[in-house]
Design a protein around this motif. Structure first.
Motif, PDB file in Angstrom:
ATOM      1  N   VAL A   1     -13.312   1.285   0.728  1.00  0.00           N
ATOM      2  CA  VAL A   1     -12.769   0.939  -0.643  1.00  0.00           C
ATOM      3  C   VAL A   1     -14.113   0.824  -1.518  1.00  0.00           C
ATOM      4  O   VAL A   1     -13.744   1.085  -2.882  1.00  0.00           O
TER       5      VAL A   1
ATOM      6  N   ARG B   1     -11.969  -2.667   5.112  1.00  0.00           N
ATOM      7  CA  ARG B   1     -12.031  -1.398   4.969  1.00  0.00           C
ATOM      8  C   ARG B   1     -13.246  -0.912   3.844  1.00  0.00           C
ATOM      9  O   ARG B   1     -13.028  -0.905   2.877  1.00  0.00           O
TER      10      ARG B   1
ATOM     11  N   THR C   1      -2.485  -2.666  -2.079  1.00  0.00           N
ATOM     12  CA  THR C   1      -2.873  -3.354  -0.891  1.00  0.00           C
ATOM     13  C   THR C   1      -3.249  -4.676  -1.260  1.00  0.00           C
ATOM     14  O   THR C   1      -2.936  -5.855  -0.781  1.00  0.00           O
TER      15      THR C   1
ATOM     16  N   PRO D   1      -9.640   6.926  -0.334  1.00  0.00           N
ATOM     17  CA  PRO D   1      -9.008   5.764  -0.837  1.00  0.00           C
ATOM     18  C   PRO D   1      -8.575   6.203  -2.350  1.00  0.00           C
ATOM     19  O   PRO D   1      -9.497   6.750  -3.120  1.00  0.00           O
TER      20      PRO D   1
ATOM     21  N   THR E   1      -4.993   0.975  -3.244  1.00  0.00           N
ATOM     22  CA  THR E   1      -5.898   0.156  -2.965  1.00  0.00           C
ATOM     23  C   THR E   1      -5.467  -1.348  -3.968  1.00  0.00           C
ATOM     24  O   THR E   1      -5.622  -2.168  -3.161  1.00  0.00           O
TER      25      THR E   1
END
Length: 338
Positions: free
Chosen positions: A137, A134, A97, A89, A94
């Motif tokens: 991360v 997730r 996101t 990542p 990120t």
């Protein structure tokens, strides 16, 4: 900006979402949002698990991100789609996101309550949800015991969210769809799929497709490349609903710019021809196992240098049957382990 789409009666006639399936591999270095990562399972060719061995499958559909991968570097497409090599990542992806999740959730509130303070207050909760869904991360801030880097990173996300309020007024928007998964099959049999950040529909039925970008707007000479993803979505909407979107809108939170384009039917037909040619090249590479690297400045961002011949690496054994040279339809090779 088309104010007729911002105001008016409740939206009607939005594109219908197709059922989703599977998960996607990582996006480009500056990819925005988890939504795009959920759209490409079919584009990548899902893998079936049998015990500890995963059997690869040829690609069956195409998404904007994977089309962009092949255009950028066919070998990168292979690493992401065929080999499914893991990627770490990144802070930029990120953050994209996280910002996407906040902007999506903000519209759950009544129009009058869609304020910048409310939006930034969503950031901690959405970050916790992202970490839960997730866990990888957390690696981004593993060497940050005092939380200083994380605090700066969250502050950058907060500034991006606040900047959005200078570009659009959410109190005047009632999106017809958010994070809309769309899929359409062309006459050729090629399936196109993707996830649209936001769809606005005017009372008159005009459709606007909106995409958020947490980076900076491209220079004018690169605007056409930036619009490729949006024209891809417009083509899918046209094929689904027989409606050409009135406007395509890219909102660049990194620089505070809004790029708009009003497509016409000829635009979408040109994009369709380009995608069909691209798909033929992907099918040929899949059948022959020949995926050529295309070195660019973007190679510095790539996680796969250890497997790339341009950096002295060796790709993993090709996991699909390949067509022997001059054999017509014969194949050779075997399905190897992942």
């Amino acid at each position: 900006m088309d104010s007729s789409i911002e105001e008016g009666a409740p939206p009607v006639g939005a594109p219908t979402a197709a059922p989703t399936g599977g998960t996607d591999g990582p996006g480009p270095p500056a990819a925005d949002g988890a939504a795009g990562e959920a759209a490409d399972a079919g584009a990548a060719g899902e893998t079936a698990e049998a015990g500890a061995v995963r059997v690869a499958a040829a690609p069956t559909s195409l998404s904007p991100s994977r089309a962009g991968d092949f255009i950028q570097c066919p070998l990168l497409y292979r690493f992401r789609v065929i080999d499914r090599l893991p990627e770490k990542p990144s802070e930029a992806a990120t953050r994209g996101t996280l910002v996407h999740a906040v902007l999506e959730r903000l519209f759950d509130a009544p129009a009058a309550e869609r304020t910048a303070p409310r939006a930034t207050a969503l950031i901690p909760g959405q970050w916790d949800r992202l970490r839960e869904s997730r866990p990888e991360v957390d690696e981004l801030f593993a060497g940050d015991p005092e939380g200083e880097r994380l605090a700066r990173w969250l502050g950058e996300a907060e500034r991006l969210v606040e900047r959005w309020f200078t570009l659009e007024d959410p109190t005047r928007l009632e999106p017809a769809e958010r994070e809309l998964f769309v899929e359409a099959e062309l006459d050729s049999g090629l399936r196109l799929r993707g996830i649209i950040d936001r769809v606005d529909v005017a009372p008159t039925g005009e459709v606007r497709i909106v995409d958020y970008k947490t980076g900076k707007a491209p220079r004018p000479e690169y605007a056409e490349s930036a619009l490729f993803q949006m024209k891809f979505y417009a083509l899918v909407v046209w094929r689904l609903k027989n409606v050409v979107p009135r406007r395509l809108q890219l909102v660049y939170l990194g620089s505070g710019d809004v790029l708009t384009y009003d497509p016409v039917l000829d635009d979408l037909r040109r994009v369709e021809r380009k995608l069909l040619a691209l798909w033929e090249a992907i099918r040929e590479a899949t059948a022959t196992g020949v995926w050529r690297p295309r070195p660019t400045k973007l190679c510095g961002w790539c996680d796969h240098q250890a497997h790339c011949p341009e950096f002295g690496g060796t790709p993993p054994p090709y996991p699909l049957p390949v067509r022997a040279a001059g054999s017509g339809g014969d194949t050779q090779g075997r399905m190897g382990p992942d």
